[in-house]
Design a protein around this motif. Structure first.
Motif, mmCIF file in Angstrom:
data_model
loop_
_atom_site.group_PDB
_atom_site.id
_atom_site.type_symbol
_atom_site.label_atom_id
_atom_site.label_comp_id
_atom_site.label_asym_id
_atom_site.label_seq_id
_atom_site.Cartn_x
_atom_site.Cartn_y
_atom_site.Cartn_z
ATOM 1 N N VAL A 124 -1.101 -42.447 10.605
ATOM 2 C CA VAL A 124 -2.053 -43.396 10.191
ATOM 3 C C VAL A 124 -2.997 -43.061 11.376
ATOM 4 O O VAL A 124 -2.595 -42.648 12.422
ATOM 5 C CB VAL A 124 -1.681 -44.471 10.234
ATOM 6 C CG1 VAL A 124 -2.648 -45.563 9.983
ATOM 7 C CG2 VAL A 124 -0.440 -44.927 9.324
ATOM 8 N N SER A 130 -4.223 -42.109 16.577
ATOM 9 C CA SER A 130 -3.189 -41.818 15.571
ATOM 10 C C SER A 130 -1.792 -42.031 15.697
ATOM 11 O O SER A 130 -1.423 -42.306 17.096
ATOM 12 C CB SER A 130 -3.727 -40.317 15.058
ATOM 13 O OG SER A 130 -2.838 -39.487 16.174
ATOM 14 N N TRP A 149 0.009 -51.127 12.246
ATOM 15 C CA TRP A 149 -0.374 -50.054 13.027
ATOM 16 C C TRP A 149 -1.783 -50.541 13.705
ATOM 17 O O TRP A 149 -2.455 -51.084 12.859
ATOM 18 C CB TRP A 149 -0.385 -48.563 12.486
ATOM 19 C CG TRP A 149 -0.892 -47.550 13.462
ATOM 20 C CD1 TRP A 149 -0.278 -46.965 14.312
ATOM 21 C CD2 TRP A 149 -2.260 -47.150 13.651
ATOM 22 N NE1 TRP A 149 -0.980 -46.019 14.916
ATOM 23 C CE2 TRP A 149 -2.438 -46.137 14.412
ATOM 24 C CE3 TRP A 149 -3.428 -47.581 12.777
ATOM 25 C CZ2 TRP A 149 -3.369 -45.437 15.048
ATOM 26 C CZ3 TRP A 149 -4.574 -46.820 13.239
ATOM 27 C CH2 TRP A 149 -4.736 -45.875 14.435
ATOM 28 N N ILE A 162 -4.740 -42.456 6.082
ATOM 29 C CA ILE A 162 -3.409 -42.552 5.555
ATOM 30 C C ILE A 162 -3.085 -41.153 5.126
ATOM 31 O O ILE A 162 -3.411 -41.028 3.874
ATOM 32 C CB ILE A 162 -2.865 -43.669 4.800
ATOM 33 C CG1 ILE A 162 -3.295 -44.946 5.654
ATOM 34 C CG2 ILE A 162 -1.507 -43.735 4.853
ATOM 35 C CD1 ILE A 162 -3.144 -46.436 4.622
#
Length: 369
Positions: A124, A130, A149, A162
């Protein structure tokens, strides 16, 4: 009359442009649940053939549009919410542009279901951040989990991606993705009545309205910015963020369930004065989700440790625990974990609930515990 019609058209055009000009709001992203379908001409069976076929999303690689109940051989593919989801094959990704406020923190929540891969992971990212999230452990019994996240916005417009970095022989063995949402995070400030931030866990990731399974917060090694402000998960496995709409919570609307024994530890670093005595007080209980058994929550701070037992009947309830310790440095890390692993009758992982945490000098008159 003509002038009025032109004015009305101009106002209508302006109003239709407003959502593009405003920062994105908390909740599902546009077509975040993928219920808006691609055109039939953009599909070859389940495979999406055009880069912009899924409304509001841009895709790359082998991406499938999966309807609930779809079968792959003997396996029934599970769609977490609604009627449709997407599946990411090897090196496939979905992307959406987000208009955010530079400098603010945001949390992404999404649901993912494993299919036939053995070591499924998802990358992600929102530039320049990231995180690689392993999803091979299924914590719930429904076949999917929701994950959180977080990132700090470095630009006013960012791209959420994603991506499945898998290298399976079968490109159709990637994970299903559904219900992608966002929430702005406002990290709590320290107050005079507590040395810890976000003591009640009220500030955290977006919880999907129908998510009776909670939201997993990944370990810190997989997330530079915690979706649970003030706290980090210092372990190999995730902790579960739960809400009072679906679980029993000791205080307020939110709490944390320690679902992976000693493999999921929750921690925070606080400012302390060496040689000064402090009390770490907290609530432990069960989520009212059928998690039954003899539970123990371990607390650590400086050289102090405490093991607080709780006998769970799985119907809700809690008790208070206190750890008194003497600070040995100007920074003290407080850590919580569950001594034992617990599972429900359906085999899903569960554990004790932690909430209402306070850290104070023992001389403070507002100490609760």
């Amino acid at each position: 009359m003509t002038k009025m019609m032109h004015c009305a058209a101009a106002i209508l055009l302006l109003c239709s442009a407003v959502p593009i000009a405003l920062a994105i709001t908390d909740g599902l992203l546009p077509n975040g649940n993928f219920e808006a379908k691609p055109k039939a001409s953009d599909l070859n069976g389940t495979q999406v053939m055009s880069r912009y076929a899924i409304p509001q999303w841009e895709i790359s690689g082998f991406v499938e549009y999966i309807e609930s109940g779809h079968k792959q051989g003997d396996m029934l593919l599970v769609v977490p919410e609604g009627a449709y989801a997407v599946r990411l094959g090897n090196e496939a990704s979905i992307k959406q542009k987000l208009k955010v406020i530079k400098g603010l923190y945001y949390s992404i929540t999404f649901s993912a279901a494993r299919t036939c891969a053995q070591d499924e992971r998802l990358n992600v990212s929102v530039t320049p951040d990231s995180g690689l999230l392993p999803i091979q452990t299924t914590y719930g019994s429904d076949g999917w989990d929701s994950y959180a996240w977080a990132f700090r916005a470095a630009f006013e417009e960012v791209h959420l991606v994603i991506h499945n970095p898998g290298v399976e022989e079968d490109p159709a063995c990637g994970p299903l993705i559904d219900s992608v949402a966002i929430k702005t995070l406002y990290p709590p400030k320290l107050t005079g009545d507590n040395l810890l931030k976000n003591r009640d866990f009220e500030e955290g990731p977006y919880v999907l309205p129908n998510a009776t399974w909670g939201v997993l917060i990944p370990p810190n090694i997989e997330d530079d910015h915690s979706p649970l402000p003030g706290w980090t998960v210092e372990s190999l496995k995730a902790v579960k963020y739960i809400d009072s709409d679906h679980f029993s919570v000791p205080r307020g609307k939110r709490a944390v369930e320690l679902v992976a024994g000693k493999e999921s530890a929750l921690a925070q670093v606080a400012r302390t004065v060496p040689e000064k005595v402090y009390a770490l007080a907290f609530s432990i209980g069960d989520a009212g989700n059928g998690c039954v058994g003899s539970m123990v929550v371990e607390a650590f701070a400086a050289r102090g440790t405490a093991q607080i037992p709780y006998e769970s009947k799985g119907t809700g309830g809690y008790k208070r625990g206190v750890l008194r310790f003497t600070a040995v440095a100007e920074r003290t890390r407080v850590v919580f974990l569950s001594t034992f692993y617990h599972t429900k009758v359906d085999g899903s992982l569960c554990g004790p609930v932690l909430d209402d945490v306070s850290l104070l000098s023992v001389r403070s008159p507002v100490l609760r515990g």
